[in-house]
Every structure is written in structure tokens, then in C-alpha cells.
Design a protein around this motif. Structure first.
Motif, PDB file in Angstrom:
ATOM      1  N   UNK A   1      11.490 -11.929  -0.652  1.00 54.93           N
ATOM      2  CA  UNK A   1      12.348 -11.324   0.381  1.00 54.93           C
ATOM      3  C   UNK A   1      11.838  -9.934   0.760  1.00 54.93           C
ATOM      4  N   UNK A   2      11.513  -9.125  -0.243  1.00 54.71           N
ATOM      5  CA  UNK A   2      11.012  -7.775   0.063  1.00 54.71           C
ATOM      6  C   UNK A   2       9.664  -7.852   0.779  1.00 54.71           C
ATOM      7  N   UNK A   3       8.844  -8.823   0.415  1.00 58.47           N
ATOM      8  CA  UNK A   3       7.551  -8.986   1.072  1.00 58.47           C
ATOM      9  C   UNK A   3       7.729  -9.323   2.550  1.00 58.47           C
ATOM     10  N   UNK A   4       8.739 -10.163   2.882  1.00 65.67           N
ATOM     11  CA  UNK A   4       9.040 -10.473   4.284  1.00 65.67           C
ATOM     12  C   UNK A   4       9.380  -9.193   5.036  1.00 65.67           C
ATOM     13  N   UNK A   5      10.239  -8.360   4.462  1.00 67.68           N
ATOM     14  CA  UNK A   5      10.613  -7.111   5.118  1.00 67.68           C
ATOM     15  C   UNK A   5       9.439  -6.152   5.209  1.00 67.68           C
ATOM     16  N   UNK A   6       8.564  -6.195   4.202  1.00 68.37           N
ATOM     17  CA  UNK A   6       7.372  -5.330   4.214  1.00 68.37           C
ATOM     18  C   UNK A   6       6.482  -5.656   5.409  1.00 68.37           C
TER      19      UNK A   6
ATOM     20  N   UNK B   1      -2.877  -7.782  -4.693  1.00 66.74           N
ATOM     21  CA  UNK B   1      -1.441  -7.964  -4.877  1.00 66.74           C
ATOM     22  C   UNK B   1      -0.693  -7.397  -3.676  1.00 66.74           C
ATOM     23  N   UNK B   2      -1.090  -6.227  -3.211  1.00 65.59           N
ATOM     24  CA  UNK B   2      -0.337  -5.514  -2.175  1.00 65.59           C
ATOM     25  C   UNK B   2      -1.085  -5.529  -0.844  1.00 65.59           C
ATOM     26  N   UNK B   3      -0.510  -6.112   0.215  1.00 65.23           N
ATOM     27  CA  UNK B   3      -1.172  -6.090   1.524  1.00 65.23           C
ATOM     28  C   UNK B   3      -1.230  -4.700   2.131  1.00 65.23           C
ATOM     29  N   UNK B   4      -0.358  -3.782   1.677  1.00 64.73           N
ATOM     30  CA  UNK B   4      -0.403  -2.399   2.148  1.00 64.73           C
ATOM     31  C   UNK B   4      -1.367  -1.551   1.334  1.00 64.73           C
ATOM     32  N   UNK B   5      -2.011  -2.133   0.345  1.00 63.45           N
ATOM     33  CA  UNK B   5      -3.021  -1.523  -0.533  1.00 63.45           C
ATOM     34  C   UNK B   5      -2.442  -0.571  -1.557  1.00 63.45           C
ATOM     35  N   UNK B   6      -1.328   0.136  -1.235  1.00 59.72           N
ATOM     36  CA  UNK B   6      -0.876   1.220  -2.099  1.00 59.72           C
ATOM     37  C   UNK B   6       0.594   1.118  -2.488  1.00 59.72           C
ATOM     38  N   UNK B   7       1.117  -0.083  -2.671  1.00 56.93           N
ATOM     39  CA  UNK B   7       2.459  -0.380  -3.187  1.00 56.93           C
ATOM     40  C   UNK B   7       3.505   0.641  -2.744  1.00 56.93           C
ATOM     41  N   UNK B   8       3.589   0.886  -1.442  1.00 62.82           N
ATOM     42  CA  UNK B   8       4.560   1.838  -0.920  1.00 62.82           C
ATOM     43  C   UNK B   8       5.339   1.205   0.228  1.00 62.82           C
ATOM     44  N   UNK B   9       6.667   1.239   0.124  1.00 63.71           N
ATOM     45  CA  UNK B   9       7.561   0.757   1.177  1.00 63.71           C
ATOM     46  C   UNK B   9       8.907   1.444   0.961  1.00 63.71           C
ATOM     47  N   UNK B  10       9.111   2.567   1.670  1.00 62.50           N
ATOM     48  CA  UNK B  10      10.296   3.378   1.425  1.00 62.50           C
ATOM     49  C   UNK B  10      10.249   4.040   0.065  1.00 62.50           C
TER      50      UNK B  10
ATOM     51  N   UNK C   1       3.950 -13.263   5.211  1.00 60.77           N
ATOM     52  CA  UNK C   1       4.389 -13.172   3.820  1.00 60.77           C
ATOM     53  C   UNK C   1       4.123 -14.471   3.053  1.00 60.77           C
ATOM     54  N   UNK C   2       4.270 -15.616   3.745  1.00 58.85           N
ATOM     55  CA  UNK C   2       3.990 -16.888   3.080  1.00 58.85           C
ATOM     56  C   UNK C   2       2.542 -16.998   2.655  1.00 58.85           C
ATOM     57  N   UNK C   3       1.629 -16.553   3.539  1.00 57.67           N
ATOM     58  CA  UNK C   3       0.209 -16.545   3.172  1.00 57.67           C
ATOM     59  C   UNK C   3      -0.020 -15.667   1.946  1.00 57.67           C
ATOM     60  N   UNK C   4       0.680 -14.541   1.914  1.00 55.95           N
ATOM     61  CA  UNK C   4       0.417 -13.600   0.825  1.00 55.95           C
ATOM     62  C   UNK C   4       0.961 -14.100  -0.508  1.00 55.95           C
ATOM     63  N   UNK C   5       2.034 -14.868  -0.493  1.00 55.48           N
ATOM     64  CA  UNK C   5       2.523 -15.473  -1.730  1.00 55.48           C
ATOM     65  C   UNK C   5       1.459 -16.391  -2.317  1.00 55.48           C
ATOM     66  N   UNK C   6       0.784 -17.170  -1.448  1.00 54.80           N
ATOM     67  CA  UNK C   6      -0.291 -18.052  -1.924  1.00 54.80           C
ATOM     68  C   UNK C   6      -1.472 -17.247  -2.443  1.00 54.80           C
TER      69      UNK C   6
END
Length: 792
Positions: free
Chosen positions: A443-448, A425-434, A463-468
Motif C-alpha cells: 500500500x505504501x509503495x502504491x502511494x510512493x 529495494x527502493x525505487x526512490x534510491x534513498x528510502x525517503x517518503x515524508x 508498484x506491482x512491477x516493483x513487488x516482483x
């Protein structure tokens, strides 16, 4: 919100029924690995009491599938007369039920209260081979139109065993030895029969329901009842089959009479004239005639095989798989790791035996590399299908999908997702962004991807790849209802909040197990400053920046010891308040190192929500109270002021809490005393919890029917590591050269393409080259050491 209780087995059955296999010939056993429970039904008459104890002992030794045992008392038998013949450890596992009629087969009507349970019907006096319940279940569920599966017999009428198959051999050896002999001859087939063995057969639940709805099949004569039961099932489309791969011993006069009655019927005569087991009997007859004592088969591989999917990054995931494989004595474990580098984490797949550090069995290139996780990948699918079939995989534990394809979730095997992090689910592995993420839309995924310092692993994916990726992941998980297993409850809560599509999945929380470490006594002398231990890697995720910002305000009140912090902590060595920095240590030395430091407190500063934290388990096992940030599993596992301390993941909260503990050190000692009573789960307890979810019962349905009964990793000798795979072993340079020399020598000795004169010529050449390489290495390393000393 569903849990993994009884509903888990329903999900397992749905997985097995509904999944789409990727190979043309599906190995039948695994499709039916998860089935209803089992009730053993034993009718007991007045003449059966002397033989009852023998059958119950044999059942206890042979049984694998859990469930109750129901003793159905025929007229003339009271519970008090039976109890002296029960095993001492039977406890409440045996239930008594009064039968209305005198016909033993009529006792099946008393088994309807077992829910969805199948029935193993036994008569007193029967002796059973190992795993008889699993093996009969395997035969019963290979075909949906089978109602009864029955074994052969080592004695009795030819209806259940051809006379040539037994001869003198079965009378001279034990049932276990004859069972192994039969396994070597069998083709693992089942044949439609005129009647089952009247003393032992496996009745599927749907057949039991049918018989209980129409009880008119119970007649006065045993033979008539047996024939009527078979006919009743056949009219409903359920066949009665006899297996060629296992046999039971024991047959009383009443059972022989029942078979004789059926043999006299037209159907019985036709069955005997064209006995389907005649070829098996002929093979046995030839073998016994040519050999005085035939060589017996080593026996079926009863242990199932579990395949773990992981990556090659190391860390806690590798530790968990290794600990699990070492603690689980009831299964064989294989590990399929994705091998690659930054930008292409899946360039090849490497299969290991018994853990990530075990023997490398094979490696396969993927052709088109996998950057993060592929929605589908033909080459990956073919490789995994081949591994599952050749190595007889019974279940799949997905510990990571990095470098893998979602095709791994779609095979016809019970599959579990172990949530070591929040990927995929999370490309950063640990659901942390600010801070910890509570929502993650497009939108938040684009900024991430644009500005999240934690999102640094998959820079060639957008981000588009990650939505898929997310959409396919949720769809497959929902379609197969794959259970989520997490080491702490916050993981399940966070995943369901971030992606409601995962909310319908069954879940289970099972803490990671760890062997207890020796308790370290703390000195009673009061110190002017707290002695604080930071254990483990100190990275951005683990709070390195938080520590740097807090140090100026804490140097007068605390001494900090960094143990195993990694290579990126040089800037901390010169900071005031930091007493010692140890980059790495051997895990076996941890108690001695901590004993030398004698810390008052452990400090865990993760700014991302960890899913478990082995470091917390290590500190509490050593008897060190912990102050941790209030995120992720720390909040799940620590109750502030009871078994540790919590603070917010910011500088002011950390500083204030350490100030308080330095001024009031008496707050720490009660925590230490409670930790002494706290028991962390062991690896064995963890494995036992997983076995409740994976009811394979210590039996490999997938490999039972294989003629060679080979299990992965059990071939004679250890496979030679291919040269191209040494790069994944993390060896020092000198050790790498030594192993290369050994491999070349082994190849010269064993290659079938070399003639004797070529081998005689190459051996001295190889020894000479090896000597020259060793000498050159010594000279170079010695020269390098002298240069370093002069520079120093």
C-alpha cells in the motif's frame, strides 16, 4: 545477525558450489577459487638443516595463500638447532611440532590441528616456482575425487618426470625460466599417478582427515609409506594426480630411493610403460632439438580479474569504482556499465578497462531494453556469460543493478553487492517518503509511486512491477547468500528493517577510501558572522528546499558560500546571506578554492539517508568542522560535539544550531583540533579490507588454464573506440569532431579491405575534408562568439 568473518569464506564456498552457470563449459578454476586455509608441513631431520633455509626462502617468495608453516622435528632435532636457519622475518608464522616416528611422511599426522586447512608438504631442499600453492590448489580442486596434486620435477626419477623433458636445458637455466618454458608446452591437465613427488605435493583436507584416521599406512621404508599412502586414499575414492603445468627443483637420495622402490612394483612398471606425460616430453624434445635456446613463455597471469557492474549516471558510484581500480595493484578491473536514457536505462552494455573512464573494450546492444532492473533477460544473460568466460572473471562486484538483470547475481563467480544506495529495494534510491522510511508495504509503495517527489527515476514501472523486483532480488540473494557490503552501518540496519528477508545475509561495513586533502589553517580573527560552506550538488535530496526556507532567519548571522552546487541554484544567487555561488569546479582545485573562502563551518543538509558522503570526508580532511542533518551515514560518522555537529533535518533545528554556533564560536575550535587527529580511510586501506572478503590471494584461478594467458585490457595497443560509442564519452562538440576525423584516418590506414591504390586515393580526400570541416567550425564558433558579445 551474522558478520563477514570466518563465515564469509564458508559462504564463498557455498556460492561456488551451488550456483548455476549459464554456459555449457564451466571454466573449472573459478568454481574452486575459495577453499580451506593452507598449512605448510616441512619435516626436518638432522641432515636437512643446511637445506632448510633455502626452502623457506623459496617458499616465502613463491607463496600466495596465507596460513601457518609447521616444522615437524624428526628424532635427533631440537628447536634450538633449527632456529638459526629460519628467516629473520618468520616471527610467529613458524610452529614447531615433535614427530613420534622417523618417517618424514609421517609428519602429515601432526597437521590435524589446522582445522579445515589443506596441507602443502615440502622436504628441505625443494625450490618452488611462483604461486606454487595456488597452482597446486587449482589442480587439486578441479576434480572432487582428487586427494593429492603433485608437480613435475626438474631432476630425479622418471616416475615424476620423463627424462626427455629435462635433458640439458633444465640443467642450464633457472627454475623460473624452466617453469615458463613448461607453461608454453602444457595442456593444463592432470594425470593419475602411481606416486606423487615425495618432496612436494598438495594434500586436500578430506584426504588428510582420512590418513589421520588410519595411520597404519606409515611404514619403515619411505617407498612403502609413499605407496601405502596413495593406496589408502585410492581405496577411499581419492586419486593422486601429477600436473603437466608446473615443476619443482630438488631431490635428495632418500626421495630417489622411495621412487625407485615404487618403480620396481607392478603398478610402477605399468605407469612407466605408458607414461601419460610422454606426449609432453616429445613436444619438449622436438622444441629443444630444433632451437638452440627455446623461446620461453611470458608466464601465467597471476593477478585476478574483478568485474564491476554499474550504471552510466556518474556521481559517487563512478568515483568509487575509479578510486578502487586505481588503488588495487593486486587485480585487474573491468567495468560493465548499463547505457540508456530515461525510461530505458539499459539499452546496451559497455565494457571498460580499469575504471569507468578507462578504455572502452566492447559494447553490446540488449535488444529489448531494460527499464529499471529485469527479473531475467536472455540477451543480457548471454552477454554477461560471454564476458565472464572470455575475460576470465574471478569475482563480481555489483555496485548497481540499474539497467541490469538479476541474472548477474546467479553466475558461478563469488559475488558481492556494494550498497551505494538502497536500490533495488527502493525505487526512490534513498528510502525517503515524508521522512526516512521504516516500513514499505504494498500500500505504501502504491502511494510512493503516486506522490513521492523523490521517486522520479522509473516512471514507466508501477508498484506491482516493483513487488516482483523485490521478491526476485531477495530470493536470489538468499539462495546464493550474497554478502552485503556497505560504507556505513545504517545501510545494513535500514535494509534489514525494511526487508527482513535480507536479515540472514552476511554483511560487512567498509568505509569508502579517499586520498587525504591538504589541511587548511583557519584564521584566528573573530568574525561577526559565521562563514558557512555548502560543498557539492544542492538538489532536492541534498536539502535545497531546507536551505531556502532557513535563509531568511540566518542572513544576519551567517554568510553562505555554495561551491559545486550545480546548475539549478540560480534562485539562490540573489538571496540575502548568499555571498558566492560556484556551479562547478575541478576536483584538483578544491583545496585552493576552500582556502580562499576560509570557512568556519561546513553545512550538509541532506534530507535523505545517504549511504556514505564523500563531501563529508572532503570537508573533514580539509580541517573544516561540519554541521550535518541527523540522517543516514551522517549519524554514523559524526558524534555530536566531538568530531562535528548534528541537527534534525528541519528548518527550526538548522536555524537554532547555527544561531548557537554563531553566539558561541568557541565550540568550533575543539572540533577542528580533533579533526586534525582523525584519519579517514585511504583507498589502499579500503582495498585491503575488501581483499579480506575476496581471498583470491593475488592469483587468477579463472585465467590460469587459458592457453594464451590473455587478460582483458592487456592486448597490444589500445582498442579503437567504435564510432557508435563516442556518444557515451561526454566530449565537447569540437573534440568529438576531431576524434571522428582521427578514427576515419586510422580506418583508412589499417583496414584490410582497402587496396593500396584505394588507400592512396582516400588519404588526400580525407585530409581535404578534415581541413574544410575545421575551417567551417572556426567560422561558425567565431560568429557565435561575436553574436554573444553584441547581445551582452
Amino acid at each position: 545477525m551474522r558478520s563477514c568473518g570466518d563465515g564469509m569464506r564458508r559462504v564463498m564456498r557455498r556460492q561456488a558450489r551451488g550456483a548455476r552457470p549459464y554456459w555449457p563449459r564451466m571454466p573449472e578454476p573459478a568454481r574452486n577459487a575459495y577453499r580451506p586455509g593452507l598449512c605448510v608441513c616441512i619435516p626436518v631431520g638432522p641432515a636437512d638443516l643446511p637445506e632448510l633455509a633455502q626452502t623457506l626462502r623459496s617458499l616465502a617468495a613463491a607463496r600466495r595463500i596465507p596460513g601457518g608453516t609447521r616444522l615437524c622435528l624428526l628424532p635427533g632435532v631440537e628447536p634450538g638447532a633449527v632456529e638459526p636457519f629460519l628467516p629473520a622475518d618468520s616471527g610467529g608464522a613458524v610452529e614447531f611440532r615433535r614427530c613420534a616416528g622417523e618417517q618424514p611422511l609421517g609428519a602429515l599426522l601432526e597437521c590435524t590441528g589446522q582445522g579445515e586447512a589443506d596441507v602443502l608438504f615440502l622436504r628441505p631442499g625443494m625450490q618452488l616456482p611462483p604461486a606454487v600453492d595456488c597452482r597446486l590448489r587449482w589442480a587439486a580442486y578441479r576434480d572432487e575425487r582428487v586427494g593429492i596434486a603433485a608437480p613435475l620435477a626438474t631432476q630425479g626419477r622418471s616416475l615424476v618426470v620423463p627424462s626427455q623433458l629435462v635433458g640439458q636445458y633444465a640443467a642450464q637455466v633457472s627454475l623460473a625460466e624452466f617453469d615458463r618454458f613448461l607453461l608454453g608446452l602444457a595442456e593444463y591437465r592432470s594425470f593419475s599417478a602411481a606416486a606423487p613427488h615425495p618432496g612436494c605435493f598438495y594434500l586436500r583436507h578430506k584426504g588428510l582427515e582420512l590418513l589421520c584416521r588410519h595411520p597404519s599406512w606409515v611404514a619403515e621404508e619411505a617407498g612403502q609409506t609413499l605407496a601405502a599412502m596413495v593406496r589408502q586414499l585410492r581405496e577411499a575414492g581419492l586419486d593422486t594426480v601429477v600436473c603437466d603445468h608446473l615443476a619443482v627443483a630438488g631431490c635428495c637420495a632418500e626421495e630417489a630411493s622411495a621412487l625407485a622402490w615404487i618403480e620396481a612394483t607392478e603398478e610402477g612398471k605399468g605407469f612407466l610403460d605408458l607414461h601419460p606425460l610422454a606426449p609432453l616430453a616429445s613436444r619438449a624434445h622436438v622444441l629443444l632439438r630444433e632451437q638452440q635456446r627455446p623461446r620461453v613463455h611470458p608466464g601465467p597471469p597471476l593477478q585476478p580479474v574483478i568485474l564491476h557492474l554499474g550504471h552510466s549516471w556518474g556521481g559517487g558510484l563512478d568515483r568509487w569504482i575509479a578510486d578502487y581500480a586505481a588503488a588495487d595493484r593486486a587485480a585487474h578491473h573491468l567495468v560493465l556499465r548499463s547505457i540508456g536514457n530515461w525510461g530505458a536505462f539499459g539499452q546496451s552494455l559497455a565494457l571498460y578497462a580499469q575504471g569507468p573512464a578507462g578504455t572502452l573494450i566492447e559494447e553490446h546492444g540488449l535488444g529489448r531494453p531494460i527499464r529499471a532492473t529485469e527479473v531475467t533477460h536472455a540477451r543480457y544473460r548471454d552477454i554477461l556469460a560471454d564476458i565472464i568466460e572470455r575475460h576470465a572473471i574471478d569475482a563480481v562486484f555489483v555496485s548497481s543493478l540499474i539497467g541490469h538483470s538479476f541474472d548477474a547475481l546467479e553466475f558461478d563467480r563469488p559475488t558481492f553487492l556494494i550498497c551505494h544506495d538502497y536500490y533495488p529495494f527502493c525505487p526512490a534510491l534513498n528510502i525517503s517518503f515524508g521522512g526516512v522510511c521504516s516500513v514499505c508495504d504494498a500500500e505504501r509503495l502504491e502511494r510512493c509511486f503516486a506522490s513521492n517527489e523523490h521517486n522520479r527515476f522509473f516512471r514507466n514501472v508501477d508498484a506491482g512491477d516493483w513487488v516482483a523486483i523485490r521478491a526476485r532480488f531477495a530470493a536470489v540473494m538468499q539462495q546464493r547468500e550474497i554478502p552485503l557490503v556497505a560504507p556505513s552501518a545504517s545501510v545494513i540496519r535500514n535494509l534489514r528493517r525494511l526487508d527482513p528477508r535480507l536479515g540472514s545475509l552476511p554483511t560487512k561495513v567498509i568505509s569508502h577510501g579517499m586520498q587525504a586533502l591538504p589541511w587548511i589553517e583557519h584564521p584566528q580573527a573573530k568574525r561577526s558572522r559565521l562563514r558557512v560552506l555548502l560543498l557539492g550538488h544542492l538538489t532536492l535530496n541534498k536539502g535545497k528546499r531546507l536551505l531556502l526556507d532557513a535563509l531568511p532567519a540566518l542572513s544576519a548571522e551567517a554568510e553562505f558560500y555554495l561551491l559545486g552546487c550545480g546548475q539549478d541554484c540560480d534562485e539562490l544567487r540573489s538571496r540575502e546571506g548568499v555571498v558566492e555561488v560556484v556551479e562547478r569546479y575541478e576536483r584538483e582545485r578544491l583545496p585552493d578554492l576552500v582556502r580562499a573562502i576560509q570557512p568556519d563551518l561546513g553545512l550538509l543538509l541532506s534530507v535523505v539517508p545517504e549511504t556514505f558522503s564523500y563531501t563529508l570526508s572532503e570537508l573533514t580532511s580539509l580541517g573544516i568542522p561540519v554541521l550535518a542533518t541527523r540522517v543516514g551515514s551522517f549519524e554514523d560518522r559524526i558524534e555530536d560535539g566531538k568530531n562535528g555537529f548534528l541537527c534534525e533535518p528541519d528548518v527550526r533545528s538548522v536555524v537554532d544550531k547555527l544561531h548557537l554556533l554563531n553566539r558561541q564560536p568557541e565550540m568550533i575550535e575543539p572540533i577542528r583540533k580533533r579533526l586534525r587527529r582523525q584519519v579517514n580511510p585511504s583507498p589502499e586501506a579500503m582495498v585491503a579490507a575488501y581483499w579480506e572478503l575476496v581471498p583470491l590471494h593475488g592469483f587468477s584461478y579463472a585465467s590460469y588454464s587459458r592457453r594464451d594467458h590473455g587478460l582483458a585490457g592487456e592486448q597490444e595497443g589500445s582498442p579503437v573506440t567504435p564510432l557508435r560509442n563516442i556518444k557515451h564519452m561526454g566530449l565537447p562538440f569540437t573534440e568529438l569532431v576531431r576524434q571522428l576525423q582521427e578514427l576515419i584516418g586510422e580506418k583508412i590506414d589499417t583496414s584490410p579491405r582497402l587496396s593500396n591504390w584505394q588507400r592512396r586515393l582516400l588519404k588526400p580526400v580525407h585530409r581535404g575534408l578534415a581541413f574544410c570541416v575545421d575551417l567551417l567550425l572556426k567560422l561558425v564558433l567565431r560568429s557565435r562568439g561575436g553574436s554573444q558579445r553584441r547581445a551582452g
